[in-house]
Design an enzyme around this catalytic site. Structure first.
Site, PDB file in Angstrom:
ATOM      1  N   ASP A  16      -2.483  -1.251  -6.639  1.00 17.29           N
ATOM      2  CA  ASP A  16      -2.080  -1.355  -5.239  1.00 17.29           C
ATOM      3  C   ASP A  16      -2.578  -2.628  -4.563  1.00 17.29           C
ATOM      4  O   ASP A  16      -2.142  -2.944  -3.451  1.00 17.29           O
ATOM      5  CB  ASP A  16      -2.591  -0.148  -4.436  1.00 17.29           C
ATOM      6  CG  ASP A  16      -1.790   1.118  -4.705  1.00 17.29           C
ATOM      7  OD1 ASP A  16      -0.712   1.016  -5.320  1.00 17.29           O
ATOM      8  OD2 ASP A  16      -2.246   2.202  -4.297  1.00 17.29           O
ATOM      9  N   LYS A  60      -2.225   1.980   3.809  1.00 17.53           N
ATOM     10  CA  LYS A  60      -0.783   1.944   3.519  1.00 17.53           C
ATOM     11  C   LYS A  60      -0.274   3.363   3.378  1.00 17.53           C
ATOM     12  O   LYS A  60      -1.012   4.315   3.100  1.00 17.53           O
ATOM     13  CB  LYS A  60      -0.493   1.144   2.244  1.00 17.53           C
ATOM     14  CG  LYS A  60      -1.177   1.650   0.962  1.00 17.53           C
ATOM     15  CD  LYS A  60      -0.506   2.843   0.287  1.00 17.53           C
ATOM     16  CE  LYS A  60      -1.229   3.249  -0.989  1.00 17.53           C
ATOM     17  NZ  LYS A  60      -0.743   4.555  -1.534  1.00 17.53           N
TER      18      LYS A  60
END
Length: 290
Positions: free
Chosen positions: A145, A20
């Site tokens: 996350d 990401k």
């Protein structure tokens, strides 16, 4: 998104655990437990670790090969698999094989993504029927996350990163540099000069161009390789830090411009040419297989 059950025949297929990018990161406060409150925008890129799950009949969860410097018990894929077993009472076992491509300490979320892929895929392979929401809740206990990787779509995130709202952002070409250093995330968040009182913004403000990263100043001053990479990448496009780094990236409107920058920079840096994608490659793969 409702996904059909995966057939047992795909047990030994390779599953992506994508990286990401944080397209912006604002730190708006700090909780009493030390966690920082933030606003960020997550987007996936088509750079992935690859995970294969091998069924075993003795109920044991193990790694085919450990990552240097990471004891097996601390590996997030192992912890994720054991968490699923504890949550559901599942008695099945698995040997987990990880092809590690995402750099550790790079701000790309590699460990969190590996954990999320383990949660999502084993939930299907073991026929556990946990909801996406419950998987995200379990993932949050492994790392802040993990939920976005379970959610599987580009997201506007708040809280400590677990409050997610789907957002569509341009899927641009990206040149990513990995400086030759490992950024200590804990050190960055403990830094006295870290901004912790940024004003909250709205999605429309981000779209209008507000995409600062409040960790940038701290990381740039403490890690010279990151500072050097930012300077050199900025010659081609706006250079930005993802998460706490060490990786830095720049977006490009055309593949031609991205390739030109990539070729110039690869003479000196470890550099990747990738594409930003709004849907996680994991969920694109799951849908394609049904």
């Amino acid at each position: 998104m409702t996904l059909k059950k995966i057939n047992r025949a795909v047990w030994t297929e390779r599953w992506p655990a994508p990286a990401k990018l944080n397209l912006m990161l604002r730190i708006t406060g700090q909780r009493s437990d030390g966690y920082h409150l933030l606003q960020t925008v997550f987007q996936f890129i088509d750079l992935c670790d690859w995970i294969t799950f091998h069924p075993v009949g003795n109920g044991v969860v193990s790694l085919q090969k450990t990552i240097p410097g990471v004891p097996e018990a601390d590996d997030l894929t192992i912890r994720a698999a054991k968490l699923l077993k504890a949550e559901t009472g599942c008695e099945q076992g698995v040997c987990i094989e990880v092809e590690k491509n995402l750099p550790m300490g790079g701000g790309l979320g590699g460990g969190s993504s590996d954990a999320a892929t383990t949660l999502v895929v084993l939930n299907e392979l073991w026929n556990l029927n946990l909801s996406r929401e419950r998987l995200a809740e379990l993932g949050l206990t492994l790392g802040a996350d993990v939920p976005v990787f379970v959610y599987g779509y580009s997201s506007w995130a708040e809280g400590i990163g677990e409050k997610l709202e789907r957002i569509d952002v341009p899927e641009q070409w990206v040149v990513l540099i990995r400086p030759d250093c490992h950024v200590d995330t804990k050190e960055v968040f403990l830094a006295k000069d870290l901004t912790r009182n940024s004003k909250s913004i709205r999605i429309v403000d981000f779209i209008a161009g507000q995409h600062q990263n409040d960790c940038l100043g701290v990381v740039r001053e403490r890690y010279q390789p990151v500072k050097d990479a930012l300077v050199e990448l900025s010659e081609f496009s706006e250079a930005r830090l993802t998460g706490t780094g060490a990786c830095v990236f720049a977006q490009f409107d055309s593949k031609k411009a991205a390739v030109s920058a990539y070729r110039s920079l690869q003479k000196k840096w470890q550099v990747y040419l990738v594409k930003g994608v709004n849907e996680s490659p994991l969920f694109s793969r799951l849908k394609a297989g049904n």
